[in-house]
Write an enzyme that holds these catalytic residues in place. Structure first.
Site, PDB file in Angstrom:
ATOM      1  N   GLU A  94       0.812  -1.181   0.085  1.00  0.00           N
ATOM      2  CA  GLU A  94      -0.066  -0.043   0.062  1.00  0.00           C
ATOM      3  C   GLU A  94       0.858   1.308   0.003  1.00  0.00           C
ATOM      4  O   GLU A  94       0.317   2.429   0.271  1.00  0.00           O
ATOM      5  CB  GLU A  94      -1.001   0.145   1.145  1.00  0.00           C
ATOM      6  N   CYS A 128      -3.309  -3.338   4.529  1.00  0.00           N
ATOM      7  CA  CYS A 128      -2.382  -4.489   4.837  1.00  0.00           C
ATOM      8  C   CYS A 128      -2.729  -5.831   4.190  1.00  0.00           C
ATOM      9  O   CYS A 128      -2.144  -6.659   4.697  1.00  0.00           O
ATOM     10  CB  CYS A 128      -2.493  -4.406   6.499  1.00  0.00           C
ATOM     11  N   ASN A 166      -1.386  10.217  18.192  1.00  0.00           N
ATOM     12  CA  ASN A 166      -1.367   8.932  18.743  1.00  0.00           C
ATOM     13  C   ASN A 166      -1.152   7.769  17.787  1.00  0.00           C
ATOM     14  O   ASN A 166      -0.996   6.623  18.237  1.00  0.00           O
ATOM     15  CB  ASN A 166      -2.643   8.709  19.341  1.00  0.00           C
ATOM     16  N   THR A 170       2.611   3.190  15.888  1.00  0.00           N
ATOM     17  CA  THR A 170       2.320   2.086  15.427  1.00  0.00           C
ATOM     18  C   THR A 170       2.569   1.680  14.013  1.00  0.00           C
ATOM     19  O   THR A 170       2.136   1.032  13.367  1.00  0.00           O
ATOM     20  CB  THR A 170       0.643   1.924  15.624  1.00  0.00           C
ATOM     21  N   SER A 220     -11.089   1.373  13.177  1.00  0.00           N
ATOM     22  CA  SER A 220     -10.340   0.546  12.687  1.00  0.00           C
ATOM     23  C   SER A 220     -10.177  -0.777  13.625  1.00  0.00           C
ATOM     24  O   SER A 220     -10.040  -2.073  13.110  1.00  0.00           O
ATOM     25  CB  SER A 220      -8.819   0.984  12.454  1.00  0.00           C
ATOM     26  N   HIS A 260      -2.374 -10.474  11.528  1.00  0.00           N
ATOM     27  CA  HIS A 260      -2.068  -9.074  11.274  1.00  0.00           C
ATOM     28  C   HIS A 260      -1.923  -8.506  12.657  1.00  0.00           C
ATOM     29  O   HIS A 260      -2.711  -8.187  13.473  1.00  0.00           O
ATOM     30  CB  HIS A 260      -2.776  -8.397  10.321  1.00  0.00           C
ATOM     31  N   LYS A 269      -5.611  -9.613  22.459  1.00  0.00           N
ATOM     32  CA  LYS A 269      -6.886  -9.514  22.492  1.00  0.00           C
ATOM     33  C   LYS A 269      -7.818 -10.328  21.600  1.00  0.00           C
ATOM     34  O   LYS A 269      -8.930 -10.600  21.565  1.00  0.00           O
ATOM     35  CB  LYS A 269      -7.430  -8.003  22.462  1.00  0.00           C
ATOM     36  N   ASN A 339       4.266  -2.161  13.133  1.00  0.00           N
ATOM     37  CA  ASN A 339       3.459  -2.756  12.337  1.00  0.00           C
ATOM     38  C   ASN A 339       3.944  -2.321  10.580  1.00  0.00           C
ATOM     39  O   ASN A 339       3.946  -1.359  10.340  1.00  0.00           O
ATOM     40  CB  ASN A 339       2.038  -1.865  12.167  1.00  0.00           C
ATOM     41  N   SER A 373      -7.464  -2.333   6.182  1.00  0.00           N
ATOM     42  CA  SER A 373      -8.493  -1.462   6.258  1.00  0.00           C
ATOM     43  C   SER A 373      -9.228  -1.225   5.053  1.00  0.00           C
ATOM     44  O   SER A 373      -8.777  -1.457   3.861  1.00  0.00           O
ATOM     45  CB  SER A 373      -7.879  -0.323   6.739  1.00  0.00           C
TER      46      SER A 373
HETATM   47  N1  ACO Z   1       0.492   2.359  30.903  1.00  0.00           N
HETATM   48  C1  ACO Z   1      -0.113   1.275  30.253  1.00  0.00           C
HETATM   49  N2  ACO Z   1      -1.452   1.311  29.728  1.00  0.00           N
HETATM   50  C2  ACO Z   1      -1.561   2.285  29.167  1.00  0.00           C
HETATM   51  C3  ACO Z   1      -1.165   3.656  29.480  1.00  0.00           C
HETATM   52  C4  ACO Z   1       0.058   3.679  30.640  1.00  0.00           C
HETATM   53  N3  ACO Z   1       0.752   4.555  30.815  1.00  0.00           N
HETATM   54  N4  ACO Z   1      -1.728   4.748  28.961  1.00  0.00           N
HETATM   55  C5  ACO Z   1      -2.529   4.198  28.227  1.00  0.00           C
HETATM   56  N5  ACO Z   1      -2.477   2.757  28.209  1.00  0.00           N
HETATM   57  C6  ACO Z   1      -3.456   1.762  27.454  1.00  0.00           C
HETATM   58  C7  ACO Z   1      -4.935   2.143  27.379  1.00  0.00           C
HETATM   59  O1  ACO Z   1      -5.383   1.841  28.552  1.00  0.00           O
HETATM   60  C8  ACO Z   1      -5.157   1.247  26.138  1.00  0.00           C
HETATM   61  O2  ACO Z   1      -5.511   0.033  26.420  1.00  0.00           O
HETATM   62  P1  ACO Z   1      -6.675  -0.619  25.975  1.00  0.00           P
HETATM   63  O3  ACO Z   1      -6.629  -0.732  24.448  1.00  0.00           O
HETATM   64  O4  ACO Z   1      -6.534  -2.153  26.571  1.00  0.00           O
HETATM   65  O5  ACO Z   1      -8.030   0.099  26.558  1.00  0.00           O
HETATM   66  C9  ACO Z   1      -3.956   1.428  25.139  1.00  0.00           C
HETATM   67  O6  ACO Z   1      -2.834   1.610  26.206  1.00  0.00           O
HETATM   68  C10 ACO Z   1      -3.900   2.249  24.099  1.00  0.00           C
HETATM   69  O7  ACO Z   1      -4.251   3.609  24.511  1.00  0.00           O
HETATM   70  P2  ACO Z   1      -5.402   4.526  24.120  1.00  0.00           P
HETATM   71  O8  ACO Z   1      -5.463   5.780  24.776  1.00  0.00           O
HETATM   72  O9  ACO Z   1      -6.594   3.791  23.720  1.00  0.00           O
HETATM   73  O10 ACO Z   1      -4.740   4.943  22.633  1.00  0.00           O
HETATM   74  P3  ACO Z   1      -5.062   6.030  21.508  1.00  0.00           P
HETATM   75  O11 ACO Z   1      -6.442   6.020  21.538  1.00  0.00           O
HETATM   76  O12 ACO Z   1      -4.350   7.419  21.910  1.00  0.00           O
HETATM   77  O13 ACO Z   1      -4.312   5.239  20.246  1.00  0.00           O
HETATM   78  C11 ACO Z   1      -4.589   3.626  18.787  1.00  0.00           C
HETATM   79  C12 ACO Z   1      -4.360   3.938  19.746  1.00  0.00           C
HETATM   80  C13 ACO Z   1      -6.071   4.105  18.274  1.00  0.00           C
HETATM   81  C14 ACO Z   1      -4.437   2.161  18.190  1.00  0.00           C
HETATM   82  C15 ACO Z   1      -3.649   4.608  17.568  1.00  0.00           C
HETATM   83  O14 ACO Z   1      -2.524   4.236  17.890  1.00  0.00           O
HETATM   84  C16 ACO Z   1      -4.121   4.222  16.179  1.00  0.00           C
HETATM   85  O15 ACO Z   1      -4.846   4.985  15.566  1.00  0.00           O
HETATM   86  N6  ACO Z   1      -3.409   3.602  15.478  1.00  0.00           N
HETATM   87  C17 ACO Z   1      -3.184   3.414  13.959  1.00  0.00           C
HETATM   88  C18 ACO Z   1      -4.579   2.360  13.678  1.00  0.00           C
HETATM   89  C19 ACO Z   1      -4.341   1.030  14.092  1.00  0.00           C
HETATM   90  O16 ACO Z   1      -3.356   0.497  14.151  1.00  0.00           O
HETATM   91  N7  ACO Z   1      -5.493   0.028  13.873  1.00  0.00           N
HETATM   92  C20 ACO Z   1      -5.746  -0.969  14.148  1.00  0.00           C
HETATM   93  C21 ACO Z   1      -6.250  -2.041  12.849  1.00  0.00           C
HETATM   94  S1  ACO Z   1      -6.068  -1.302  11.285  1.00  0.00           S
HETATM   95  C22 ACO Z   1      -4.220  -1.266  11.017  1.00  0.00           C
HETATM   96  O17 ACO Z   1      -3.717  -2.431  10.996  1.00  0.00           O
HETATM   97  C23 ACO Z   1      -3.697  -0.076  10.469  1.00  0.00           C
END
Ligand code: ACO
Length: 497
Positions: A94, A128, A166, A170, A220, A260, A269, A339, A373
């Site tokens: 991609e 992906c 954020n 990743t 996502s 993936h 999870k 990733n 996605s």
């Molecule tokens: N210590 C331990 N854990 C922590 C801490 C800390 N200090 N701070 C946060 N966490 C945990 C949270 O509780 C959360 O856990 P949970 O998911 O079990 O609830 C986790 O860390 C992530 O924290 P969030 O606040 O949910 O993270 P955020 O929303 O800022 O970003 C996300 C995470 C959405 C995955 C972001 O990185 C993103 O958009 N990534 C790209 C998209 C992606 O990868 N999607 C997945 C499928 S699609 C693909 O493959 C691209």
């Protein structure tokens, strides 16, 4: 030439699958603990919350073509395969640098010395998932009337970068090349694929001038888990009908579950989610055994439970021993590189193999879940050959992946400040023409292809760091000279660093 021929076969060729594999990742990384500090997020968010340790990234010296050139050449050299023996080459990516010209055509430079241009296949793209589509195409070709008896090569490669924010933690980058043919070491189970495809805007790249996606992170994750449920249900039903699995639990019947990996926590999870599926599918769950303490979850609905913390926690805990054994060994590259997008799942397969001996994995079955996605997703399975005779390719496959950890350890750590500067430079220059990259060449791994120049017509010129070690036997005549893409006869000197 391969010892098999289309003409020899009355029906399908036997045991079609992955014969050999090669992995490439960049020679530098940023540490996720340091990145947490640099980004000003709470300590542990990236490392514990998302389960990531290091993230590989590329300077302006690497693009999707260099990643794929490097990994394909290594695959061919390490396995002493002649380019004439390849009848199909598919690229899943991609990371687009051109809306028309495929990466596959750039890889044809590697074939020039062999004189073989009779090579089917081009690029395939959907986030992906492209590598999986490419693999399916290659398998289908070999099992079809179009097959001419030669191998296929499948390459999955990407540079995964996100805008500041954020999602940036990743990211990752890398490529996996797979030699596909009959009498394989990793045999794809026939007719037992589960697929779910849907229109959704969870992650997409509408800005042609940017390397960054538009991401709805939460959506996502929901789409990933929904697709996992769907594919698992179809896969499980087909596997039961075919006699591959017995009873209501697919988790019990299969030896490894690979996913993936956008980040490792989502994979843990996901394995828990498969247990939830098995549990809900079981008319008589064993509450005194593996489902002890889960009595209260019998009425859970899959659709409403994607972000239900009580369900997630209960099944993550209950599935922990299975995760440790059947999934965690597959997360080495995902944890250490990030990733990689299309190669992520196949990096998981390589990681899993690298953690085992031939005897430990012989005859074992692994389920693989691919997600891209937008969305496209599939679940399928591979069986490791149980042929342990000295001539079996499984020995070479396992040996060739046994150095993955030491290769990861041999990378260079880069300060987040410099990582950030590199991201800014890529932002400003990845689409420029003319452009001379400024990133260091001397820090690339031996044998790595790199971008030396983009001319005013956007034509890219590639050169290669001279290989050493295993590749020492490769002479200058075997190494593709640097050349312009439109005229490969304009060859200059081999780059020696
Ligand atoms: N210590 C331990 N854990 C922590 C801490 C800390 N200090 N701070 C946060 N966490 C945990 C949270 O509780 C959360 O856990 P949970 O998911 O079990 O609830 C986790 O860390 C992530 O924290 P969030 O606040 O949910 O993270 P955020 O929303 O800022 O970003 C996300 C995470 C959405 C995955 C972001 O990185 C993103 O958009 N990534 C790209 C998209 C992606 O990868 N999607 C997945 C499928 S699609 C693909 O493959 C691209």
């Amino acid at each position: 030439m391969p010892s098999f021929s289309a003409k020899d076969h009355q029906g399908w060729p036997e045991d079609v699958g992955i014969v050999a594999m090669e992995v490439y990742f960049p020679s530098q990384y940023v540490d996720q603990t340091e990145l947490e500090q640099f980004d000003g997020v709470s300590t542990g968010k990236y490392t514990i919350g998302l389960g990531q340790s290091k993230m590989g990234f590329c300077t302006d010296r690497e693009d999707i073509s260099t990643l794929c050139l490097t990994v394909v050449q290594k695959l061919m050299d390490k396995n002493s395969i002649s380019y004439s023996d390849i009848g199909r080459l598919e690229v899943g990516t991609e990371t687009l640098i051109d809306k028309s010209k495929s990466v596959k055509t750039i890889l044809m430079q590697l074939f020039e010395n062999s004189g073989n241009s009779n090579v089917e296949g081009i690029d395939t793209t959907n986030a992906c998932y492209g590598g999986t589509s490419a693999l399916f195409n290659a398998i289908n070709w070999i099992e079809s009337s179009s097959w001419d008896g030669r191998y296929a090569v499948v390459v999955a490669g990407d540079i995964a970068v996100y805008a500041t924010g954020n999602a940036r933690c990743t990211g990752g980058a890398g490529a996996v090349a797979m030699l596909v043919g009959p009498n394989a070491s990793l045999i794809l189970d026939r007719g037992i694929r589960g697929t779910h495809m849907q229109h959704v805007y969870d992650f997409y790249k509408p800005d042609m001038a940017s390397e960054y996606p538009v991401v709805d992170g939460k959506l996502s994750i929901q789409c990933y888990l929904h697709s996992l449920d769907k594919c698992f249900q179809i896969y499980s039903a087909k596997a039961r009908t075919a006699g591959l699995t017995a009873g209501p639990s697919t988790l019990d019947s299969v030896d490894a579950f690979l996913f993936h990996s956008p980040y490792c926590k989502l994979v843990q999870k996901s394995l828990a989610r498969l247990m939830l599926n098995d549990f809900l599918n079981d008319p008589n769950p064993d509450f005194s055994g593996k489902y002890a303490g889960l009595e209260g979850f019998k009425e859970v609905k899959l659709e409403g439970s994607y972000f239900d913390k009580s369900v997630e926690t209960a099944f993550v805990n209950a599935s922990k021993p299975i995760f440790e054994k059947k999934t965690k060994p597959s997360l080495m590259l995902a944890n250490q590189v990030g990733n990689m997008y299309t190669p992520s799942l196949y990096g998981g397969l390589a990681s899993f193999i690298s953690h085992h001996t031939v005897e430990q994995i012989a005859g074992k079955r692994a389920v693989l879940f691919s997600y891209g996605s937008g969305l496209a997703s599939s679940m399928f399975s591979v069986r490791v050959t149980d042929d342990l005779s000295p001539s079996s390719g499984i020995h070479k496959l396992v040996t060739s992946l046994s150095d993955l950890k030491s290769r990861l350890d041999g990378r260079m750590k880069v300060d987040p400040v410099d990582f950030d500067k590199t991201m800014k430079l890529r932002e400003q220059t990845h689409h420029l023409a003319p452009y001379i990259p400024v990133g260091p060449v001397e820090t690339l791994f031996p044998g790595t292809w790199y971008l030396s120049e983009v001319d005013s017509m956007h034509r890219r010129k590639y050169e290669r760091v001279y290989p050493v070690g295993d590749d020492a036997s490769i002479q200058a005549s075997d190494v593709k000279k640097s050349s312009t893409l439109e005229d490969s006869s304009v060859a200059s000197s081999v780059t020696v660093n």
